[in-house]
Design a protein around this motif. Structure first.
Motif, mmCIF file in Angstrom:
data_model
loop_
_atom_site.group_PDB
_atom_site.id
_atom_site.type_symbol
_atom_site.label_atom_id
_atom_site.label_comp_id
_atom_site.label_asym_id
_atom_site.label_seq_id
_atom_site.Cartn_x
_atom_site.Cartn_y
_atom_site.Cartn_z
ATOM 1 N N ARG A 128 3.978 -4.400 -3.751
ATOM 2 C CA ARG A 128 4.377 -3.291 -2.900
ATOM 3 C C ARG A 128 3.232 -2.291 -2.745
ATOM 4 O O ARG A 128 2.438 -2.093 -3.640
ATOM 5 C CB ARG A 128 5.629 -2.691 -3.546
ATOM 6 C CG ARG A 128 5.828 -1.274 -3.446
ATOM 7 C CD ARG A 128 7.035 -0.797 -4.258
ATOM 8 N NE ARG A 128 7.997 -1.791 -4.664
ATOM 9 C CZ ARG A 128 8.285 -2.040 -5.925
ATOM 10 N NH1 ARG A 128 7.714 -1.400 -6.895
ATOM 11 N NH2 ARG A 128 9.193 -2.935 -6.226
ATOM 12 N N PHE A 129 3.166 -1.713 -1.542
ATOM 13 C CA PHE A 129 2.181 -0.658 -1.303
ATOM 14 C C PHE A 129 2.572 0.599 -2.054
ATOM 15 O O PHE A 129 3.717 0.756 -2.465
ATOM 16 C CB PHE A 129 2.145 -0.289 0.178
ATOM 17 C CG PHE A 129 1.267 -1.170 1.011
ATOM 18 C CD1 PHE A 129 -0.105 -1.122 0.877
ATOM 19 C CD2 PHE A 129 1.813 -2.024 1.962
ATOM 20 C CE1 PHE A 129 -0.907 -1.907 1.655
ATOM 21 C CE2 PHE A 129 1.006 -2.814 2.730
ATOM 22 C CZ PHE A 129 -0.353 -2.761 2.587
ATOM 23 N N ARG A 130 1.624 1.522 -2.135
ATOM 24 C CA ARG A 130 1.972 2.844 -2.604
ATOM 25 C C ARG A 130 2.287 3.677 -1.370
ATOM 26 O O ARG A 130 1.843 3.356 -0.271
ATOM 27 C CB ARG A 130 0.779 3.434 -3.350
ATOM 28 C CG ARG A 130 1.149 4.408 -4.425
ATOM 29 C CD ARG A 130 -0.072 4.762 -5.233
ATOM 30 N NE ARG A 130 -1.122 5.258 -4.361
ATOM 31 C CZ ARG A 130 -2.411 5.246 -4.696
ATOM 32 N NH1 ARG A 130 -2.780 4.742 -5.826
ATOM 33 N NH2 ARG A 130 -3.311 5.726 -3.875
ATOM 34 N N GLU A 131 3.027 4.763 -1.567
ATOM 35 C CA GLU A 131 3.503 5.526 -0.419
ATOM 36 C C GLU A 131 2.351 5.973 0.493
ATOM 37 O O GLU A 131 2.413 5.827 1.719
ATOM 38 C CB GLU A 131 4.287 6.743 -0.918
ATOM 39 C CG GLU A 131 5.134 7.429 0.119
ATOM 40 C CD GLU A 131 6.252 6.554 0.652
ATOM 41 O OE1 GLU A 131 6.635 5.591 -0.018
ATOM 42 O OE2 GLU A 131 6.710 6.843 1.771
ATOM 43 N N GLN B 293 -0.618 4.721 0.693
ATOM 44 C CA GLN B 293 -1.273 3.557 1.299
ATOM 45 C C GLN B 293 -0.452 3.050 2.477
ATOM 46 O O GLN B 293 -1.003 2.598 3.492
ATOM 47 C CB GLN B 293 -1.430 2.446 0.260
ATOM 48 C CG GLN B 293 -2.449 2.778 -0.811
ATOM 49 C CD GLN B 293 -2.359 1.844 -1.995
ATOM 50 O OE1 GLN B 293 -1.371 1.154 -2.178
ATOM 51 N NE2 GLN B 293 -3.393 1.846 -2.806
#
Lengths: 341, 275, 389
Positions: free
Chosen positions: A309-312, A314
């Motif tokens: 999962r991406f970071r917010e 990103q």
């Protein structure tokens, strides 16, 4: 749905409503069974979902459903009860509205709106209200963070989703989904009409953008920060149990189906294949569309099972720095070609 | 392992000990008179300093390359019936007060010599752990590098570069054990000091936040002190001591024979081949 | 150390400033309580983080929810019984916990296990390491949102556990190590099975290297996140892969003279200069592969002979103090055993790796984002039993 026999307005509307109400759980079940259970089990060497009921674990999904319904309906004491109870319904309504404009045959469509694409993309973002309601009303920090993340994310990805479609609309010259399907059915590739003109050939970039953005709309990995089970427990659904949770779950899966159907309609020719015409298309259309939906949905779930999962931040950067500029460039190129050819 | 190997290993040990001796000399040079106890043996190095010099000792060690913080903890040298009251209530061996220590010693020795003699298990319970068999006058043993008080704080530092470690000890006051905090020399000590504080009641002066780390905030007492009763043992003697009861004579002989066969079958310490 | 001292002061000063600001301006930071029941803590660790938006202003770690008081319990048990306790410290690599304790007791008694026992100990030690780190590789993916690796990890860890079970009879808590040797010898056919399991381990490492480590999102999530400089790491007592990922070339398997088989093997200590979460993952992945090669070498060079040295039937350990530490999967694990000649230790200080590894969290979490908390927690890799003991 312009049925052959003419019915009074109320009767027609009721039938349409009932059909869509039946389509939502049916589509959710189909995707849930095929992808969430079986494909995932195969991809991840999971043993559990392959066991219950004997053959290929066919009973698993039914068991899951029964489990959800049996569960106690818990509403946290501090929660805002009315909004808490309403939130799943709002999300489900957004999904419901999505199905209204998707054509499954030349005449098999609930409402053939002239601005079908516009309508579909507009109502798909309604769900954000439900998500925010859920996040706020749960009186839980994880829920709130999840709800806020979801809101930020859905709004950010609305834009690339719309911009990705603009190329298709420009090329087809219509915003009606039915019109776009017809364009693809009758289109020719340099004079060769054997396979029509599936717009994925000319709008491949648009297709990728659309899949990426709809993945984010669905809050699925790699964009599942609002739910992020390892960070936010279960995001805005943390406090939901039983059938209310099932509503969210169903809405998510059914929306996946609907967005896959829209992608299939916009880029893969929808219900049409060039050699099926007339009333035969009305009969075969749903199956053809279904097959294409499964193809797109497979892609969506494949990505979901594979990526972290991406970071917010990103995620936002990905939307604003990459997806939107690329989709703008895509529009520009499409416009140039439209003028040249 | 042949005897040549053993010699080689002994050489290695000697070399390692020489290296440690060198470290010790370095540290003594840095600390001067502060080193009140020292020991190098079995491939290890101990240094005992007064509580007042604890910080300086740490700094000196760090300067000497011991920049890896292993742990910090405490020892309570009080002789170790887990809980003397318990011992009395169970009316077994008397606890280890200084005047009764000889009895305890005799009991321990007797037990060591006559393991074969059947004993009721609960009689063995406390005696088995009655390890506080020091000299009658002092009563207490205080381990490697010596010690004069009941409480000792000890810490282990290591040097990844020199591949050596050193154990530092300091005697603390019986009534109010206090020592300076080293959390700003070794950041990791912060948690270890909290743990030692809650387990032993040592106060670390200058520690920013001396509060419970493992136990609940309202916990009273210092559980690792020897006079802290282990409740479960008060209620019921440790049943696991059945483990050291004697085997039936026949079984014992059989096992001994098996071990001897394994030992002698293939030279000094290699038995017959395995699977 | 100069830099870190400064960092430390800046940290304290800004913390105080924050506190003042909050009193004066009533700015509302949100306090997020991660745990004690939270999916990312893999147990009952609690991280209290004060957030400004999603950024961590201040963080504290609360542990002890699983404190079992082993140090007290060791004082009322006999030496052979203590292995049962220490099995449960780091429960994912139980056998590795037994070894340093047994070695400490052997050191005090001045006996040494026969070579075959040393080899089998080392083999089981490395198998425990593989089983443990395999799971880490999977859960690190799961914590970052990739759900597939964790299933692969469980699938392939199963093979290792089967091998451990075949020897010891226990999957999780073997309780197999004895003073002076081992409980049993290897069963028939085990060597070949283990070799094929080792091949599978290396395949798993290759697979995960492509599936997870090569992934751009994974790299974006882990590179530069939770950087721990080497001197800070040493000062906090970080050990194992965590400190090797900060560039310290230190491995107790190589750097310490223990009666185990590592000194006979040809292997490499992996380090990484970056000190971030990615480096920690990378080092562990390489170590898993390296461990599987070590097991292969040991299986090839397994000496014949007895597996039990001659020890008295009732074990009494002579007076003395011994400190033995080994390179466990989570880092340095050591036992400081004080004996006064009894059946059980007078005092046994258990130095577990995770306690120190986690103590760095307040330092490293500051200024990160909520999702990074999870990345850092995952990459530091702790087992709750190893923190709380």
């Amino acid at each position: 749905m312009s049925l052959a026999l003419s019915l009074p307005y109320w009767a027609e509307t009721t039938i349409k409503t009932v059909i869509i109400l039946a389509v939502i759980p049916a589509s959710a079940l189909t995707l849930g069974y095929v992808f969430l259970m079986k494909t995932m089990a195969h991809m991840q060497s999971r043993l559990g979902p392959m066991e219950p009921g004997g053959f290929h674990g066919w009973y698993q999904l039914i068991g899951d459903g029964v489990k959800f319904i049996q569960k106690e309906d818990i509403i946290p004491e501090e929660a805002d009860r009315a909004i808490f109870a309403l939130a799943p319904t709002v999300v489900l309504v957004s999904t419901f509205l999505l199905f209204v404009v998707i054509p499954a045959g030349p005449r098999l469509v609930v409402e053939n709106l002239d601005t079908g694409v516009f309508f579909a993309l507009a109502v798909s973002s309604l769900s954000v209200i439900g998500v925010l309601m859920a996040g706020w009303a749960s009186a839980n920090k994880y829920s709130l963070l999840g709800g806020l993340r979801a809101a930020g994310q859905l709004i950010a990805y609305e834009l690339p989703l719309v911009l990705a479609v603009v190329g298709v609309v420009m090329q087809a010259g219509t915003m009606s989904l039915q019109g776009i399907v017809n364009f693809q059915q009758h289109g020719k590739i340099f004079g060769f009409g054997g396979i029509g003109l599936p717009l994925i050939l000319t709008q491949f970039v648009g297709f990728l953008l659309f899949i990426a953005a709809s993945q984010a709309e669905l809050t699925q990995a790699p964009f599942d920060m609002p739910l992020a089970e390892s960070e936010l427990v279960a995001g805005y659904t943390t406090e939901y149990t039983g059938f209310r949770f099932l509503f969210f779950y169903m809405a998510e899966t059914a929306t996946a189906f609907a967005l896959a159907a829209i992608a299939a309609t916009l880029f893969l020719g929808g219900w049409s294949v060039p050699w099926v015409h007339g009333s035969a298309a009305d009969v075969l259309g749903p199956f053809i569309l279904g097959a294409k939906v499964m193809l797109v949905a497979f892609l969506i779930y494949w990505i979901r099972f594979t990526y972290p999962r991406f970071r917010e931040d990103q995620l936002q950067a990905f939307a604003w720095k990459y997806l939107i500029p690329i989709s703008l460039a895509n529009i520009l190129v499409t416009a140039v070609f439209k003028v040249v050819f | 392992m042949s005897s040549a190997d053993t010699e080689e290993q002994q050489d290695q040990h000697a070399a390692a000990n020489a290296e440690r001796q060198q470290v010790l000399d370095e540290l003594k040079a840095a600390l001067g008179d502060a080193v009140v106890g020292e020991e190098v043996h079995a491939g290890d190095l101990w240094i005992r300093v007064p509580a007042g010099e604890w910080r300086q000792a740490m700094e000196a060690c760090k300067a000497a390359g011991f920049n890896y913080f292993d742990f910090l903890s405490g020892i309570d040298w009080m002789p170790s019936a887990p809980n003397p009251e318990d011992a009395e209530t169970l009316s077994v061996e008397p606890d280890a007060d200084a005047d009764e220590a000889p009895d305890a010693e005799e009991a321990a020795e007797a037990e060591a010599e006559h393991e074969a003699e059947p004993q009721p298990s609960e009689a063995g319970t406390v005696a088995a752990f009655e390890t506080a068999a020091g000299e009658p006058d002092s009563g207490w043993k205080t381990g490697v590098a010596g010690g004069e008080t009941r409480f000792q704080v000890f810490a282990r530092l290591h040097s990844p570069q020199r591949k050596l470690g050193v154990t530092l000890k300091a005697d603390l006051d019986d009534e109010s054990p206090q020592v300076a905090s080293i959390h700003d020399i070794f950041f990791g000590a912060e948690w270890h000091e909290r743990e030692t504080w809650e387990m032993y009641g040592f106060v670390f002066e200058g520690h920013p936040d001396l509060r419970h780390i493992y136990l609940p905030g309202e916990f009273e007492g210092f559980p690792l002190r020897k006079d802290f009763p282990l409740l479960a043992r008060e209620v019921k003697p440790w049943p696991g001591l059945v483990d050291v009861e004697d085997l039936p004579a026949a079984e014992e002989a059989r096992q001994d024979a098996a071990i001897n066969a394994a030992q002698e079958g293939n030279g000094a310490d290699a038995g017959e081949g395995g699977s | 150390m100069a830099v870190t001292e400064q960092q430390r002061r800046a940290y304290v000063a800004s913390q105080a400033a924050d506190a003042r600001l909050n009193v004066e301006l009533q700015t509302e930071d949100m306090t997020l309580n991660i745990g004690p029941q939270h999916p990312a803590t893999h147990g009952t660790l609690r991280v209290v983080a004060r957030l400004d938006g999603e950024q961590v202003v201040w963080a504290d770690v609360v542990c002890g929810y699983m404190h079992r008081g082993y140090e007290k319990l060791t004082e009322v048990r006999t030496y052979p019984q203590i292995t049962t306790l220490v099995n449960r410290i780091d429960w994912l690599s139980s056998f590795a916990n037994e070894v340093p304790f047994i070695l400490a007791a052997e050191k005090l008694m001045d006996i040494e296990a026969p070579p075959r026992a040393q080899y089998i100990r080392t083999i089981l030690f490395e198998l425990a390491r593989i089983a443990n780190i395999t799971l880490f590789i999977g859960t690190m993916g799961a914590d970052l949102g990739a759900i597939t690796p964790v299933f692969y990890a469980f699938r392939d860890r199963e093979r290792i556990l089967n091998q451990i079970e075949a020897v010891t009879g226990g999957r999780f808590h073997p309780n197999f190590d004895r003073i002076g040797g081992l409980k049993d010898d290897l069963p028939r056919g085990w060597i070949d099975e283990t070799k094929s399991a080792m091949v599978r381990v290396r395949e798993f490492c290759d697979e995960l290297e492509e599936l997870l480590m090569g992934n751009e999102i994974f790299q974006a999530r882990t590179r530069g996140i939770g950087v721990i400089p080497a001197d800070v790491g040493l000062s906090y007592g970080l050990s194992g892969a965590n400190i090797r990922a900060s560039g310290i070339d230190w491995d107790l398997r190589r750097d310490q003279d223990l009666p185990l088989a590592w000194k006979d093997l040809d292997w490499k200590v992996w380090t990484h200069p970056d000190g971030d979460s990615f480096a920690r993952f990378w080092v562990r992945l390489q170590e898993t592969r390296e461990a599987s090669k070590m097991v292969d070498q040991m299986l090839d060079g397994l000496p014949a002979g007895s597996i039990q040295a001659k020890v008295p039937r009732i074990i009494k350990v002579p007076e003395g103090e011994a400190w033995v530490h080994t390179e466990n999967p989570l880092g340095e694990m050591g036992y400081y055993v004080v004996s006064q000649g009894g059946l059980g230790p007078f005092r046994c200080k258990i130095r577990s790796a995770s306690f120190n590894n986690v103590s760095v969290l307040p330092w490293v979490l500051r200024g990160t984002y909520v999702p990074d908390i999870i990345t850092i927690l995952a990459s530091l890799y702790f087992i709750l039993g190893d923190i709380d003991r």
